[in-house]
Structures are given as C-alpha cells and as structure tokens.
Design an enzyme around this catalytic site. Structure first.
Site, PDB file in Angstrom:
ATOM      1  N   GLU A  49       4.543  -3.796  -1.936  1.00 23.57           N
ATOM      2  CA  GLU A  49       6.453  -3.208  -2.996  1.00 23.57           C
ATOM      3  C   GLU A  49       7.293  -4.782  -2.594  1.00 23.57           C
ATOM      4  OE1 GLU A  49      10.766  -3.408  -1.965  1.00 23.57           O
ATOM      5  OE2 GLU A  49       9.525  -3.348  -0.514  1.00 23.57           O
ATOM      6  N   ASP A  70       8.185  -5.892  -6.336  1.00 22.75           N
ATOM      7  CA  ASP A  70       9.862  -5.846  -6.878  1.00 22.75           C
ATOM      8  C   ASP A  70       9.774  -7.187  -8.083  1.00 22.75           C
ATOM      9  OD1 ASP A  70      12.275  -5.177  -6.434  1.00 22.75           O
ATOM     10  OD2 ASP A  70      12.577  -7.183  -5.352  1.00 22.75           O
ATOM     11  N   ASP A  73       9.994   2.119  -3.260  1.00 21.17           N
ATOM     12  CA  ASP A  73       8.735   1.455  -2.720  1.00 21.17           C
ATOM     13  C   ASP A  73       7.625   1.440  -2.978  1.00 21.17           C
ATOM     14  OD1 ASP A  73      11.288   0.324  -1.723  1.00 21.17           O
ATOM     15  OD2 ASP A  73      10.978   0.760   0.202  1.00 21.17           O
ATOM     16  N   GLU A  80       7.017   0.746  -6.976  1.00 17.46           N
ATOM     17  CA  GLU A  80       6.464  -0.486  -6.946  1.00 17.46           C
ATOM     18  C   GLU A  80       5.340  -1.515  -6.540  1.00 17.46           C
ATOM     19  OE1 GLU A  80      10.977  -2.933  -6.394  1.00 17.46           O
ATOM     20  OE2 GLU A  80      10.534  -2.153  -4.734  1.00 17.46           O
TER      21      GLU A  80
END
Length: 237
Positions: free
Chosen positions: A52, A56, A125, A128
């Site tokens: 995650e 991002d 989350d 990502e």
C-alpha cells in the site's frame, strides 16, 4: 462459514492482468487482521501495508502524469487539488467497490464480522496495494496505468465538472474579508494513522465558531474540504 474470499483468478479477469507471481496479489489482498490471526498459529503471513505504501506513490505519479499531459492550461494549484480528489480515500474506496474488491480480501474473523469488506479505509488501502503488485510484477508503470486510468479518469472529469479544482480556502477568505474584523482560521482536530498514511481532520473556525469540517491525507486537503463545507453556509454550492 462464509464463502469469502473469492478466487483471485476471478479478480485477475476484472483487472485485465494476469500475474506471473500470484503471491504479490495474494499479499495485496491480505489485511493485517488476517496476518495477526495466523501469527497466533505460528504462521508468518505477509500483509498489504508495505505494498500500500508503494502503491500510493505509483498512484500519485500516474495521476500526476495524466493531469499534466491532459490539462496543459491548468495551473499547479488546480492540478494539485484535482489530484488530491482523485487519490483520496473516498475515491479509492469507490474504485475498489466497482471491482467488488471486498469479496477477495483475506480478513481476520473479527474484522470480517465487523463489516471490514465494506470499510472504505480497508478497500482503499487494498486498491493501492494492488497497484503496487501490478507494478512489481510487470515492472512497468504503463501496465498499471492501463488498468488504473480507465477507472480514475471518469472521476477526474467529474471533479472538474463539479468544480473540485476550485481553491475553496481562497474563495472563503474573499467572502469573509467583506466584513471587517472577521477572523477565519483552520484548527487541526485530529491526526491519525501510520507515518506513511496519515489522516488529518480539520475544522474551519469563524470567530471561534465551527463552520466546516474536512478530513484528508494532508492538512492542505483537509483544510480545503473544511472550507468547501463552510462555503455552503454562504450560499456557494
């Protein structure tokens, strides 16, 4: 006993990408609550927080590149606000739900019974983390973009049509300044989450009265959202 998680191969069909290393996708779909439960049994299970973290950044660069190339006349401030809307938790949660991502997650029993498959933060989350898994497996940002952009560009276009690129703080300040002696300030109410995934909650105060709330991944985003909510009080929708 429920029928979750669904087979990962079914998700691959939705994504339109076949993993060479399926363990990357498995990790992306594994929540820390599941890893904690297996650890009690002496099994060390990787979970998706590191993916995650990488996802991002992958998300940010792809969306930034798209905005830079697609909207050459927009200034940096507008591009930043559009990107913030496009990569915010709420939007990512919606994209995850469009893939029925919750049905593929490996959750601990407690998290699953508390509605974890529908929890926006968990879905965002995991989304990502999947971006990072595709990036690592393919070694190509372009491959991730092929999956991501068809999902996120309609959201970006919607933000622009609804004026999401507006500088709400400046608009609110201009309205407030019409009356002498008015004091507008933004107060940080809460800061939560790990260092790589902070979440900020801010209130907009006018003469010590709360006129708006906002929450986001940065103080700047939270302040903008607080100002946006406050503008409704002044008739600006």
């Amino acid at each position: 006993m429920d029928n979750y998680p669904l087979p990962m191969e079914r998700l691959c069909d939705k994504i339109g990408y076949t993993f060479s290393d399926m363990s990357l996708l498995e990790t992306a779909l594994t929540h820390s609550s599941f890893a904690n439960e297996t650890r009690v049994k002496g099994i060390d299970t990787p979970f998706n927080e590191r993916l995650e973290f990488l996802g991002d950044s992958v998300l940010s660069i792809i969306v930034s590149d798209y905005l830079y190339r697609s909207y050459p006349n927009l200034p940096e401030g507008d591009l930043t606000r559009i990107r913030a809307s496009a990569v915010c938790e709420k939007t990512l949660g919606l994209l995850a739900k469009s893939l029925d991502l919750g049905s593929y997650l490996r959750l601990g029993h407690g998290e699953a019974t508390r509605g974890g498959r529908e929890r926006v933060s968990i879905l965002a989350d995991a989304f990502e983390a999947i971006l990072a898994a595709i990036y690592l497996d393919s070694g190509s940002k372009e491959t991730v973009a092929k999956f991501l952009l068809p999902l996120v560009t309609p959201e970006i276009n919607g933000f622009i049509e609804k004026g999401e690129n507006r500088d709400y703080k400046t608009l609110l300040q201009q309205i407030v300044q019409q009356e002498k002696g008015e004091i507008l300030e933004y107060v940080l109410i809460e800061e939560s989450g790990p260092a790589h995934d902070k979440r900020f909650t801010v209130e907009a105060h006018l003469n010590s009265n709360v006129i708006g709330h906002g929450a986001g991944k940065s103080k700047r985003e939270a302040e903008q959202l607080a100002a946006k909510e406050a503008l409704v009080l002044f008739g600006d929708k």
